[in-house]
Design a protein around this motif. Structure first.
Motif, PDB file in Angstrom:
ATOM      1  N   LEU A  41      -7.301  32.444-106.574  1.00  0.00           N
ATOM      2  CA  LEU A  41      -6.545  33.114-106.132  1.00  0.00           C
ATOM      3  C   LEU A  41      -5.000  31.202-105.943  1.00  0.00           C
ATOM      4  CD1 LEU A  41      -7.560  34.059-102.256  1.00  0.00           C
ATOM      5  CD2 LEU A  41      -7.092  35.451-104.848  1.00  0.00           C
ATOM      6  N   THR A  42      -3.637  32.153-105.778  1.00  0.00           N
ATOM      7  CA  THR A  42      -2.635  31.173-106.066  1.00  0.00           C
ATOM      8  C   THR A  42      -2.238  30.652-105.188  1.00  0.00           C
ATOM      9  OG1 THR A  42      -1.814  32.183-108.224  1.00  0.00           O
ATOM     10  CG2 THR A  42      -0.402  31.074-107.453  1.00  0.00           C
ATOM     11  N   LEU A  43      -2.070  29.154-104.833  1.00  0.00           N
ATOM     12  CA  LEU A  43      -1.668  28.581-103.711  1.00  0.00           C
ATOM     13  C   LEU A  43      -0.457  27.551-104.271  1.00  0.00           C
ATOM     14  CD1 LEU A  43      -5.161  27.182-102.478  1.00  0.00           C
ATOM     15  CD2 LEU A  43      -3.440  28.608-101.221  1.00  0.00           C
ATOM     16  N   PRO A  44       0.375  28.019-103.385  1.00  0.00           N
ATOM     17  CA  PRO A  44       1.454  26.989-103.557  1.00  0.00           C
ATOM     18  C   PRO A  44       2.108  25.654-102.758  1.00  0.00           C
ATOM     19  CG  PRO A  44       1.842  28.918-101.422  1.00  0.00           C
ATOM     20  CD  PRO A  44       1.020  28.472-102.087  1.00  0.00           C
ATOM     21  N   MET A  45       1.898  24.919-104.198  1.00  0.00           N
ATOM     22  CA  MET A  45       2.332  23.819-103.394  1.00  0.00           C
ATOM     23  C   MET A  45       2.995  22.753-102.706  1.00  0.00           C
ATOM     24  SD  MET A  45      -1.037  23.317-103.612  1.00  0.00           S
ATOM     25  CE  MET A  45      -1.802  22.336-103.393  1.00  0.00           C
ATOM     26  N   GLY A  46       2.857  22.122-102.093  1.00  0.00           N
ATOM     27  CA  GLY A  46       4.535  21.813-101.537  1.00  0.00           C
ATOM     28  C   GLY A  46       5.173  22.367-100.918  1.00  0.00           C
ATOM     29  N   ALA A  47       4.487  23.443-100.467  1.00  0.00           N
ATOM     30  CA  ALA A  47       5.253  24.975 -99.459  1.00  0.00           C
ATOM     31  C   ALA A  47       4.608  24.456 -98.157  1.00  0.00           C
ATOM     32  CB  ALA A  47       4.628  26.249 -99.916  1.00  0.00           C
ATOM     33  N   LEU A  48       5.659  24.761 -97.110  1.00  0.00           N
ATOM     34  CA  LEU A  48       5.088  24.370 -95.547  1.00  0.00           C
ATOM     35  C   LEU A  48       4.532  26.089 -95.210  1.00  0.00           C
ATOM     36  CD1 LEU A  48       8.555  23.103 -94.143  1.00  0.00           C
ATOM     37  CD2 LEU A  48       6.213  22.404 -94.799  1.00  0.00           C
ATOM     38  N   VAL A  49       3.256  25.476 -94.247  1.00  0.00           N
ATOM     39  CA  VAL A  49       1.876  26.755 -93.700  1.00  0.00           C
ATOM     40  C   VAL A  49       1.599  26.167 -92.882  1.00  0.00           C
ATOM     41  CG1 VAL A  49       1.863  27.373 -96.218  1.00  0.00           C
ATOM     42  CG2 VAL A  49       0.042  25.814 -95.102  1.00  0.00           C
ATOM     43  N   ARG A  50       1.319  26.997 -92.204  1.00  0.00           N
ATOM     44  CA  ARG A  50       0.442  27.496 -91.158  1.00  0.00           C
ATOM     45  C   ARG A  50      -1.345  28.026 -91.024  1.00  0.00           C
ATOM     46  NH1 ARG A  50       2.524  31.028 -87.741  1.00  0.00           N
ATOM     47  NH2 ARG A  50       1.119  32.907 -87.037  1.00  0.00           N
ATOM     48  N   LEU A  51      -1.769  26.211 -90.809  1.00  0.00           N
ATOM     49  CA  LEU A  51      -3.331  26.771 -90.888  1.00  0.00           C
ATOM     50  C   LEU A  51      -3.874  26.851 -89.502  1.00  0.00           C
ATOM     51  CD1 LEU A  51      -5.917  26.894 -92.378  1.00  0.00           C
ATOM     52  CD2 LEU A  51      -6.361  24.662 -92.239  1.00  0.00           C
ATOM     53  N   ASP A  52      -4.129  27.937 -89.390  1.00  0.00           N
ATOM     54  CA  ASP A  52      -4.807  28.377 -88.478  1.00  0.00           C
ATOM     55  C   ASP A  52      -6.339  28.730 -88.684  1.00  0.00           C
ATOM     56  OD1 ASP A  52      -6.393  30.275 -85.829  1.00  0.00           O
ATOM     57  OD2 ASP A  52      -4.655  31.048 -85.391  1.00  0.00           O
ATOM     58  N   ALA A  53      -7.293  27.714 -88.208  1.00  0.00           N
ATOM     59  CA  ALA A  53      -8.544  27.441 -88.371  1.00  0.00           C
ATOM     60  C   ALA A  53      -9.735  28.470 -87.687  1.00  0.00           C
ATOM     61  CB  ALA A  53      -9.295  26.128 -88.925  1.00  0.00           C
ATOM     62  N   GLY A  54      -9.594  28.219 -86.982  1.00  0.00           N
ATOM     63  CA  GLY A  54      -9.949  29.596 -86.168  1.00  0.00           C
ATOM     64  C   GLY A  54     -10.180  31.051 -86.977  1.00  0.00           C
TER      65      GLY A  54
END
Length: 316
Positions: free
Chosen positions: A289-302
């Motif tokens: 899968l493609t991921l945008p490097m340098g982009a602002l993201v929110r990670l919700d691990a739960g």
């Protein structure tokens, strides 16, 4: 639930979206591979795109795709070419870091466009992030992925991201057939950075090392046994990198059994009290899968979600 602090991060600049019937440049900054040009052109034409293949793709200099000069010239030429709408790398391997101290980052910045690759290409993602400041894409390469008929999510993730169909606020799609694992729960906001773990570690102590402050770290690797993954993560810990992170997204660590990897991840990251999500299908895997490097993201691990918090491409 742990929510990491959200002091302001300067977002990396989005790049122009890949237009319909666009022109995609193919370069080989790392290792050589035989390209079936007719097959590549036909594959892209079926999807509405044309290819411009740069000279180094057809060269071989031992374990390199052409000399450093040839590979560097191709990189500069592809960015400078106003007709080229996006640049995809042929394959990984070895050799990309040899170019870093000779790259004209002003040229890249002034001609920003989607740049796609992974593995050894991580060196370019890190360097462009630090010195040119625009979003790049950790995603499939021409030979190893797109022409190798990887599962459909590889292609759909690639084109949806580059065409601008994935917008700010979108939850990035992950195939349900590949369950994700919460190593440490919590929510974190930050800039997505990283790539191949071996390459991240190899650039430590150089001017091209990852700027880890406020980062959601993405890591993946292949052909590294568990003890070497441990060594690489310990290297980052001792260098002070891990303590700057807001969260961690773990991609495919090919060849390492999941229970052993999860135990190592918990040992490494639990003391940092940051969210960690493992199993993301990006890297040396199928699908990729493609991921945008340098982009602002929110990670919700739960909740096992990765949410895009900025547009990564802009349509003209």
């Amino acid at each position: 639930m742990t929510v990491r602090p959200t002091h302001t991060l300067c977002p990396h600049a989005p790049v122009p979206a890949l237009p319909s019937q666009g022109l995609i440049g193919v370069i080989a900054p790392a290792g050589p591979a035989a390209l079936d040009t007719d097959k590549a052109i036909a594959w892209m034409r079926e999807r509405g795109y044309s290819l411009r293949v740069y000279p180094g793709v057809y060269e071989r200099d031992g374990y390199l795709a052409g000399s450093d000069e040839v590979r560097l010239n191709d990189l500069h030429a592809a960015f400078a070419d106003s007709e080229v709408d996006a640049i995809i790398c042929l394959r990984g391997g070895y050799g990309t870091p040899r170019l870093l101290d000779r790259i004209d980052f002003d040229l890249l910045r002034c001609n920003a466009k989607p740049f796609i690759g992974y593995s050894d290409i991580t060196a370019l993602h890190l360097a462009i992030s630090r010195y040119a400041g625009f979003v790049t894409f950790h995603g499939p390469m021409l030979n190893a992925d797109l022409l190798n008929e990887k599962q459909k999510p590889t292609e759909s993730s690639f084109f949806n991201m580059l065409r601008g169909q994935v917008k700010a606020g979108s939850v990035l799609t992950h195939p349900v057939a590949y369950p994700l694992t919460t190593i440490e729960p919590g929510i974190a906001h930050g800039r997505l950075s990283g790539g191949n773990l071996s390459m991240i570690a190899a650039t430590m102590g150089t001017p091209y090392q990852m700027d880890a402050e406020g980062v959601i770290l993405f890591i993946e690797d292949i052909n590294e046994p568990l003890y070497r993954i441990d060594r690489l993560l310990t290297h980052l810990r001792l260098a002070g990198t891990l303590h700057k992170l807001r969260g961690v997204l773990v991609g495919d660590i090919a060849g390492v059994e999941a229970p052993a990897l999860e135990r190592l991840l918990k040992q490494t990251f639990a003391p940092l009290r940051i969210p960690v999500l493992s199993g993301w299908r990006s890297g040396h895997c199928n699908p990729n899968l493609t991921l945008p490097m340098g982009a602002l993201v929110r990670l919700d691990a739960g909740s096992k979600e990765l949410v895009l918090e900025q547009d990564v491409v802009i349509k003209s």
